[in-house]
Design a protein around this motif. Structure first.
Motif, mmCIF file in Angstrom:
data_model
loop_
_atom_site.group_PDB
_atom_site.id
_atom_site.type_symbol
_atom_site.label_atom_id
_atom_site.label_comp_id
_atom_site.label_asym_id
_atom_site.label_seq_id
_atom_site.Cartn_x
_atom_site.Cartn_y
_atom_site.Cartn_z
ATOM 1 N N ALA A 73 20.052 21.435 -42.995
ATOM 2 C CA ALA A 73 21.250 20.638 -42.738
ATOM 3 C C ALA A 73 21.267 20.142 -41.294
ATOM 4 O O ALA A 73 21.568 18.975 -41.033
ATOM 5 N N ALA A 74 20.925 21.013 -40.353
ATOM 6 C CA ALA A 74 20.901 20.617 -38.935
ATOM 7 C C ALA A 74 19.824 19.550 -38.719
ATOM 8 O O ALA A 74 20.041 18.591 -37.967
ATOM 9 N N TRP A 75 18.685 19.696 -39.368
ATOM 10 C CA TRP A 75 17.616 18.700 -39.265
ATOM 11 C C TRP A 75 18.098 17.353 -39.783
ATOM 12 O O TRP A 75 17.870 16.312 -39.171
ATOM 13 N N SER A 76 18.801 17.375 -40.882
ATOM 14 C CA SER A 76 19.321 16.152 -41.481
ATOM 15 C C SER A 76 20.307 15.463 -40.543
ATOM 16 O O SER A 76 20.261 14.248 -40.342
ATOM 17 N N VAL A 77 21.204 16.239 -39.955
ATOM 18 C CA VAL A 77 22.183 15.674 -39.020
ATOM 19 C C VAL A 77 21.480 15.126 -37.788
ATOM 20 O O VAL A 77 21.805 14.032 -37.309
ATOM 21 N N ALA A 78 20.504 15.859 -37.259
ATOM 22 C CA ALA A 78 19.797 15.422 -36.057
ATOM 23 C C ALA A 78 19.067 14.099 -36.302
ATOM 24 O O ALA A 78 19.021 13.248 -35.401
#
Length: 81
Positions: A73-78
């Motif tokens: 999820a953090a990768w997607s947001v970044a």
């Protein structure tokens, strides 16, 4: 996860993750959980201790999967910002 994402996740987990677990809140929660688990293990008869161990293993597996999902999820947001 793709192979590249798995490699990044493993690197982050092995080299960066623990640096963010240095707060007092985490230390207190970790100590309390360990003390409660040890107390419970000491009070239970062997068959229940084995069941508690299986529960603990299942919860750790669940935690690992949740950490992977959070990383994704953090990768997607970044990537979006």
């Amino acid at each position: 996860m793709t192979g590249t994402m798995q490699a990044l996740y493993n690197y982050t987990l092995e080299n960066r993750f623990t640096a963010f677990l240095t707060g007092r809140d985490y230390a207190e929660a970790d100590s309390l959980a360990e003390a409660l688990l040890n107390a419970l293990q000491g009070e239970l008869p062997q068959p229940q201790r084995e069941r508690l161990d299986r529960l603990s293993d299942a919860l750790m597996e669940q935690r690992d999967l949740e950490l992977e999902a959070m990383f994704q999820a953090a990768w997607s947001v970044a990537r979006e910002v």
